[in-house]
Design a protein around this motif. Structure first.
Motif, mmCIF file in Angstrom:
data_model
loop_
_atom_site.group_PDB
_atom_site.id
_atom_site.type_symbol
_atom_site.label_atom_id
_atom_site.label_comp_id
_atom_site.label_asym_id
_atom_site.label_seq_id
_atom_site.Cartn_x
_atom_site.Cartn_y
_atom_site.Cartn_z
ATOM 1 N N GLY A 234 -22.493 -19.202 -13.639
ATOM 2 C CA GLY A 234 -23.418 -19.331 -12.530
ATOM 3 C C GLY A 234 -22.771 -20.014 -11.344
ATOM 4 N N VAL A 235 -23.599 -20.621 -10.520
ATOM 5 C CA VAL A 235 -23.113 -21.250 -9.293
ATOM 6 C C VAL A 235 -23.279 -22.765 -9.333
ATOM 7 N N VAL A 236 -24.365 -23.230 -9.914
ATOM 8 C CA VAL A 236 -24.715 -24.650 -9.818
ATOM 9 C C VAL A 236 -23.676 -25.550 -10.486
ATOM 10 N N THR A 237 -23.320 -25.240 -11.739
ATOM 11 C CA THR A 237 -22.419 -26.125 -12.482
ATOM 12 C C THR A 237 -21.027 -26.202 -11.845
ATOM 13 N N LEU B 41 -17.227 -29.301 -8.518
ATOM 14 C CA LEU B 41 -16.247 -29.255 -7.435
ATOM 15 C C LEU B 41 -16.583 -30.257 -6.338
ATOM 16 N N PHE B 42 -17.812 -30.186 -5.814
ATOM 17 C CA PHE B 42 -18.175 -31.076 -4.715
ATOM 18 C C PHE B 42 -18.349 -32.518 -5.190
ATOM 19 N N GLY B 43 -18.824 -32.699 -6.422
ATOM 20 C CA GLY B 43 -18.948 -34.053 -6.950
ATOM 21 C C GLY B 43 -17.594 -34.728 -7.087
ATOM 22 N N LEU C 31 -23.678 -38.332 -8.604
ATOM 23 C CA LEU C 31 -24.919 -37.624 -8.958
ATOM 24 C C LEU C 31 -24.648 -36.139 -9.201
ATOM 25 N N LEU C 32 -23.794 -35.545 -8.379
ATOM 26 C CA LEU C 32 -23.440 -34.140 -8.592
ATOM 27 C C LEU C 32 -22.687 -33.963 -9.907
ATOM 28 N N LEU C 33 -21.809 -34.904 -10.243
ATOM 29 C CA LEU C 33 -21.104 -34.832 -11.529
ATOM 30 C C LEU C 33 -22.071 -35.019 -12.694
ATOM 31 N N ALA C 34 -23.125 -35.804 -12.480
ATOM 32 C CA ALA C 34 -24.150 -35.930 -13.520
ATOM 33 C C ALA C 34 -24.839 -34.594 -13.764
ATOM 34 N N VAL C 35 -25.071 -33.831 -12.700
ATOM 35 C CA VAL C 35 -25.634 -32.487 -12.847
ATOM 36 C C VAL C 35 -24.679 -31.602 -13.641
ATOM 37 N N ALA C 36 -23.374 -31.683 -13.306
ATOM 38 C CA ALA C 36 -22.378 -30.892 -14.036
ATOM 39 C C ALA C 36 -22.318 -31.298 -15.499
ATOM 40 N N ALA C 37 -22.449 -32.595 -15.784
ATOM 41 C CA ALA C 37 -22.435 -33.070 -17.175
ATOM 42 C C ALA C 37 -23.668 -32.582 -17.924
ATOM 43 N N TYR C 38 -24.811 -32.618 -17.282
ATOM 44 C CA TYR C 38 -26.051 -32.177 -17.918
ATOM 45 C C TYR C 38 -26.006 -30.692 -18.257
ATOM 46 N N ARG C 39 -25.452 -29.907 -17.336
ATOM 47 C CA ARG C 39 -25.463 -28.460 -17.519
ATOM 48 C C ARG C 39 -24.240 -27.930 -18.268
#
Length: 509
Positions: free
Chosen positions: A76-79, A84-86, A46-54
């Protein structure tokens, strides 16, 4: 009368909602290890999905995320943190999970759950899907992708292709070219085409999954372990599913072909091998070993005549399929000349290339030479493995080692190439081996969300380190061989009755 402090201890105030938090914490602690593994990996996905989206591969191409931009805070910080954590969660869950696999069904479901969140978002790890889309558009438009890249033949989405590949002709076979053309027609737009290509990759992974039970029954490898290694490895959700790499299709055809070869259905097996070669020519490495499977099936030795007929059928299936798809594509055998196009990438992650880069530090351009030497060594290794299998060795294990040698000694290495060896070793290695697991875990973390390869940040250091590692492994191998030879030489052979020494030691009565 009880002490007042004891009374106070018995009537401590509680924070609002603390009982609920404690109950939830208790449920988490009560979860079994497999459950924690499954949901930790899902959280990583799910975290990697956030990275892919952004920050995934977008259009037009631009190098948005590099180590430098992360350090300076441009992303920024989120991506960066999501990536990293994903990645860490996904790799960690895969690593820990291998120790406690409840069942093959559990492994299948977990692997599918880890893939699911990445389906709707931008590709992770590379822009190759954009190159596929343009090559498909060229083929659908009646152009020949083997004669030039997007800078020569054009493409509506040319600005989304990574600059490294804009002048390169298609390095893939006619089967994938036809699939990419169909994707371009069905998808219409860049996003639609990539969505169809991802669907093709999912079908390829599905074919891998469907082939594993038949293969593990032949090799004796536990199915749950094969599924975990071949499907749950982070390389699969990140690169085969999210990145939509055509390696998924090649491996699907390849494993299905091996399953049919083991079942002694050589014509169909040959057809599937032909389709795999028509995606990526690398698949041809497996064909000589498949010939041994149909010629000499395990547990049922065949007569030479029947074995030769089965082997001939397999070869006919391979050749006929390649010829047919080459004709249908309208490009003939021109795709063979385009196979060298991928060699323009020079990275130390390929051991032969790393040695050449290290020598190059002394002012000598040795990369072309070390790459040729790597190919020569690969041929030697493949011939030796095949001869060992022919002489009664384990055909399955030799097949897995052959693909692993191909990955290691090839002139170019990208992280998703590791799936070639991973899929075959998953069904051929009867014992867990860290020499497979550790590299797979490491290369899973090499690519940043939009495709920057971290190996680029350490070109000189990486090349030297790889060269030193190869030297060390070669030295260790030499010592093992020397010790083995010394042990054989020191081991006295029992004298036969008619040995001259026996005759000399006898005394006549």
């Amino acid at each position: 009368m009880p002490h007042s402090s004891r009374c106070r201890a018995d009537t401590r105030p509680t924070l609002p909602g603390s009982s609920t938090v404690a109950a939830r914490h208790g449920r988490v602690l009560a979860m079994s290890t497999p459950a924690r593994v499954r949901y930790a990996g899902l959280a990583g996905s799910l975290l990697l999905a956030v990275a892919a989206y952004r920050g995934g591969a977008h259009s037009p191409w631009s190098p948005t995320i590099t180590p430098g931009t992360i350090i300076t805070g441009q992303n920024g910080v989120v991506t960066p943190l999501a990536w990293l954590f994903g990645t860490a969660l996904l790799i960690g869950a895969w690593w820990v999970g291998r120790r406690d696999l409840p069942s093959a069904r559990w492994a299948y479901v977990t692997a599918a759950l880890w893939m699911l969140p990445l389906l709707p978002f931008l590709p992770l790890g590379s822009y190759d899907a954009h190159s596929y889309a343009c090559q498909g558009w060229q083929q659908a438009a009646g152009l020949d992708p083997y004669t030039g890249g997007v800078d020569l033949l054009g493409c509506p989405w040319a600005d989304s292709v990574a600059p490294t590949w804009r002048s390169a002709p298609a390095p893939y076979g006619p089967v994938f070219l036809l699939l990419a053309a169909a994707a371009a027609k069905l998808g219409g737009s860049l996003g639609g085409t990539i969505a169809v290509l991802r669907g093709v990759a999912v079908l390829g992974v599905g074919l891998i999954a469907a082939s594993l039970p038949a293969l593990t029954r032949r090799t004796g490898v536990p199915l749950e372990r094969a599924v975990w290694l071949a499907l749950a490895c982070p390389l699969v959700p990140i690169h085969l599913i999210s990145g939509a790499h055509n390696d998924a299709v090649m491996l699907g055809f390849l494993l299905a072909g091996l399953a049919l070869a083991a079942a002694r259905r050589p014509l169909l097996a040959g057809a599937l091998f032909g389709l795999a070669i028509g995606v990526k020519a690398t698949a041809v490495v497996v064909v000589p070993f498949a010939l041994l499977l149909v010629y000499r099936p395990a547990g049922a030795p065949a007569g030479p005549r029947l074995g030769l007929r089965k082997a001939a059928e397999l070869i006919v299936g391979v050749v006929a399929t390649i010829a047919a798809v080459s004709a249908v594509s309208g490009r003939g055998f021109g795709w063979i000349a385009g196979l060298t196009g991928s060699g323009i990438s020079v990275q130390w992650t390929s051991p032969p290339t790393a040695v050449g880069m290290t020598i190059g530090l002394f002012g000598v351009n040795a990369v072309p030479v070390t790459r040729v030497l790597g190919i020569v060594l690969l041929v030697v290794v493949l011939v030796r493995l095949w001869w060992r299998a022919l002489s009664g060795g384990d055909v399955w294990l030799s097949t897995g080692y052959a693909m692993a040698a191909t990955v290691v000694l090839a002139p170019v290495f990208h992280p998703w190439y590791a799936t070639w060896a991973l899929a075959l070793l998953a069904v051929t290695l009867r014992r867990e081996s860290r020499w497979v697991l550790v590299p797979a875990a490491v290369v899973s973390a090499l690519c940043l969300p939009d495709g920057y390869n971290l190996a680029l940040a350490l070109k000189t250091q990486g090349a030297v380190a790889m060269t030193v590692l190869l030297g060390y492994l070669g030295f260790v191998r030499f010592k093992i061989m020397k010790a083995s030879y010394a042990a054989k030489s020191a081991d006295p052979q029992p004298a036969r009755p008619d040995h001259p020494g026996d005759r000399l030691s006898r005394r006549d009565p």
